[in-house]
Scaffold this motif. Sequence first.
Motif, PDB file in Angstrom:
ATOM      1  N   GLY A  42      47.198  40.322  43.879  1.00  0.00           N
ATOM      2  CA  GLY A  42      47.553  41.488  44.687  1.00  0.00           C
ATOM      3  C   GLY A  42      46.325  42.143  45.278  1.00  0.00           C
ATOM      4  N   ALA A  43      46.508  43.355  45.771  1.00  0.00           N
ATOM      5  CA  ALA A  43      45.395  44.086  46.382  1.00  0.00           C
ATOM      6  C   ALA A  43      45.588  45.576  46.185  1.00  0.00           C
ATOM      7  CB  ALA A  43      45.292  43.769  47.872  1.00  0.00           C
TER       8      ALA A  43
ATOM      9  N   PHE B 255      45.792  46.887  56.357  1.00  0.00           N
ATOM     10  CA  PHE B 255      45.377  45.851  55.415  1.00  0.00           C
ATOM     11  C   PHE B 255      46.554  45.413  54.554  1.00  0.00           C
ATOM     12  CE2 PHE B 255      40.493  46.797  55.073  1.00  0.00           C
ATOM     13  CZ  PHE B 255      40.368  46.524  56.422  1.00  0.00           C
ATOM     14  N   HIS B 256      47.364  46.383  54.110  1.00  0.00           N
ATOM     15  CA  HIS B 256      48.574  46.035  53.350  1.00  0.00           C
ATOM     16  C   HIS B 256      49.414  45.037  54.139  1.00  0.00           C
ATOM     17  CE1 HIS B 256      48.524  50.285  51.291  1.00  0.00           C
ATOM     18  NE2 HIS B 256      47.572  49.498  50.824  1.00  0.00           N
ATOM     19  N   LYS B 257      49.623  45.352  55.412  1.00  0.00           N
ATOM     20  CA  LYS B 257      50.468  44.512  56.267  1.00  0.00           C
ATOM     21  C   LYS B 257      49.903  43.094  56.369  1.00  0.00           C
ATOM     22  CE  LYS B 257      52.543  44.533  60.917  1.00  0.00           C
ATOM     23  NZ  LYS B 257      51.996  43.280  61.473  1.00  0.00           N
TER      24      LYS B 257
ATOM     25  N   PRO C 261      58.592  49.873  53.449  1.00  0.00           N
ATOM     26  CA  PRO C 261      59.659  49.031  54.016  1.00  0.00           C
ATOM     27  C   PRO C 261      59.271  47.557  54.095  1.00  0.00           C
ATOM     28  CG  PRO C 261      59.322  50.996  55.343  1.00  0.00           C
ATOM     29  CD  PRO C 261      58.197  50.948  54.360  1.00  0.00           C
ATOM     30  N   LEU C 262      58.013  47.291  54.416  1.00  0.00           N
ATOM     31  CA  LEU C 262      57.543  45.909  54.500  1.00  0.00           C
ATOM     32  C   LEU C 262      57.553  45.254  53.120  1.00  0.00           C
ATOM     33  CD1 LEU C 262      56.451  43.871  56.589  1.00  0.00           C
ATOM     34  CD2 LEU C 262      54.138  44.653  55.979  1.00  0.00           C
ATOM     35  N   ALA C 263      57.133  46.007  52.117  1.00  0.00           N
ATOM     36  CA  ALA C 263      57.137  45.477  50.755  1.00  0.00           C
ATOM     37  C   ALA C 263      58.556  45.168  50.296  1.00  0.00           C
ATOM     38  CB  ALA C 263      56.486  46.483  49.809  1.00  0.00           C
TER      39      ALA C 263
END
Length: 298
Positions: free
Chosen positions: A147-148, A155-157, A187-189
């Motif tokens: 993970g990060a 950056f998450h995206k 929402p992306l997660a």
Amino acid sequence: MSNKLEKRRLGQTEMRPNALALGAAWLWRKPDDEVIGAIHRAIELGINYLDTYPGHAEHLWGKALTDGLREMVYLQAKVGTHPERRKDFSADGTRWSVHNSLKELRTDYLDAVLIHDPLDMESVLGKGCALDTLLEMKNEGLIRHVGAGVRSHEFHKQLIETGHVDIILTFLDYTLLSQSVTQTTLPLARKHDIGIILASPLGMGSLTGIKPNIEDEKRRNPNAEPKAHTMWKWCQEHDVNIRHLAMQFCLAAPIDGIVMFGPADLAQVEDGVEAATAEIPEEVWQAFENEFNIKRGM
């Protein structure tokens, strides 16, 4: 204090930790026996997801988790934090950091390793760099999940869209003071079934119950109202513990994940668990949410 921490699903990892996790950013500064005592107390109180900070007395977590305690917890380390290889996301630097953590923590595997706060994504996503190397180490059985932990939502995206990360740790962007991550990463997660760790639920000290400094708030956000001070004042006037509200607001977030706090000593470990499990009357929540135009679980 009884264990009231509910079990959570951490996205596609299928790990099932209790809802509150222990961060290591501040605790390592205390004397060795106090650090170990605080870790033991956290486990006694039901915390079973431990985050470590390579290069910052990580060996004390290893010492604390002897005598069978390692098997009772999920253990997470990072790459990019060790003073000897700080921000080194090369293959060699990544392997060095993970192997060093395994040695210091006295374990033969890590439940998760997070890429910590890179300055750019090329150093992480480039061929043969940190992400590739961690995936290799995952295949080798040294790491179970990758993970990060970064602040940047962009950056998450980028990381999520690689299809290779399991966990995103986001900090300061889902608290009573700001919920900006609800418009971007969350929402992306959810779409990609990524486990979320919400860190800094107390806003780096702004929501602990200690009176926030208005001037400090204005320096950080010149164009914004001093929200932390305003919330603190409201809680003082209504005999409400803002630490309870702050912690439980994060625990109510719409995520497949957990909340991580970073206590500095044993007393703060106990305060954190107490805040996470205290009874807050519904009328208090309603009054607070109406006053500050925020809503739990949104």
